[in-house]
Design an enzyme around this catalytic site. Structure first.
Site, PDB file in Angstrom:
ATOM      1  CD  GLU A 166      -2.780  -1.261   2.445  1.00  0.00           C
ATOM      2  OE1 GLU A 166      -3.864  -1.840   2.376  1.00  0.00           O
ATOM      3  OE2 GLU A 166      -2.320  -0.828   3.513  1.00  0.00           O
ATOM      4  CE  LYS A 196     -12.141   1.496  10.027  1.00  0.00           C
ATOM      5  NZ  LYS A 196     -11.694   1.116   8.698  1.00  0.00           N
TER       6      LYS A 196
END
Ligand code: 5RP
Length: 222
Positions: free
Chosen positions: A107, A125
């Site tokens: 990533e 989040k």
């Protein structure tokens, strides 16, 4: 709205963002995890618009190919206009903890190439200070114990992710107990430990845009 409905809403918003911002015929960077999976599903109906995708994990590669979206080796791709991925925690500066799915290294590599990083998250989040979610650190297997001792010196409690091997053949230490008030400094500090491949702090290269799924709709934060 359920958490999955929030994820679906941000995934659709990301597919719309990509359609508006990535040129036709371009290659899209695609992240890993349940929110990224919803994004892949939202991208699929528009697949003829793009040349294909670069995947940040084997799981993502399989899902993209399952939708008939061509997946390219990053070494054959010079430009990625947009990379879309989820996060485990994100702060107001768009610094993130990633790697809950163990794909942090790939990533980070795709994010390094991408012009724009679009983070897609549900509202749970977004945090003031990161560190409640354990920070994943990918380590070369023979360095596991050494890296664990060094992480403990930084004030964290590392725990081996049992039975898990990354796509790169390495291990993950999940570090609890860190209150991350200097994300960029900590990211650099941990990456200096010999045997660390990378850690899940994305602060040196944070997100550029956050699409946040809330009960009131998708908020865009940039
Ligand atoms: C995988 C990741 C994911 O983006 C992160 O774990 C969020 O996943 P989800 O969308 O399932 O909550 O970094 O390595």
């Amino acid at each position: 709205m359920t958490q999955d409905e929030l994820k679906q809403a941000v995934a659709q918003a990301a597919a719309d963002y990509v359609a508006a911002n990535a040129p036709e015929g371009s290659i899209i960077g695609v992240g890993t995890g349940s929110t990224a999976n919803f994004f892949i599903d939202a991208l699929a109906p528009l697949k003829a618009r793009y040349k294909g995708a670069v995947a940040s994990s084997e799981a993502t590669r399989k899902r993209l190919e399952g939708h008939g979206i061509p997946v390219f080796d990053l070494n054959d791709v010079a430009e990625i206009p947009v990379y879309v991925d989820g996060a485990d925690e994100i702060d107001a500066g768009l610094n993130m903890i990633k790697g809950g799915g163990g794909a942090l290294t790939r990533e980070k590599i795709v994010a390094a190439v991408a012009r724009t990083f679009v983070c897609i998250c549900d509202a749970s989040k977004l945090v003031d200070v990161m560190g409640t979610f354990p920070l994943p650190v990918e380590v070369i297997p023979m360095a596991r114990a050494h890296v664990a001792r060094e992480l403990a010196k930084l004030g964290g409690t590392p725990l081996l992710r049992e039975g898990f091997v990354t796509d790169n053949g390495n291990l993950i230490l999940d570090v609890r107990g860190l209150s991350i008030i200097d994300p960029k400094g900590l990211e650099a500090r941990i990456n200096q430990i010999t045997g660390v491949v990378t850690n899940g702090l994305f602060a040196v290269r944070p997100a550029d845009v956050l699409l946040l799924g809330t009960a009131e709709g998708v908020r865009t934060i940039a």
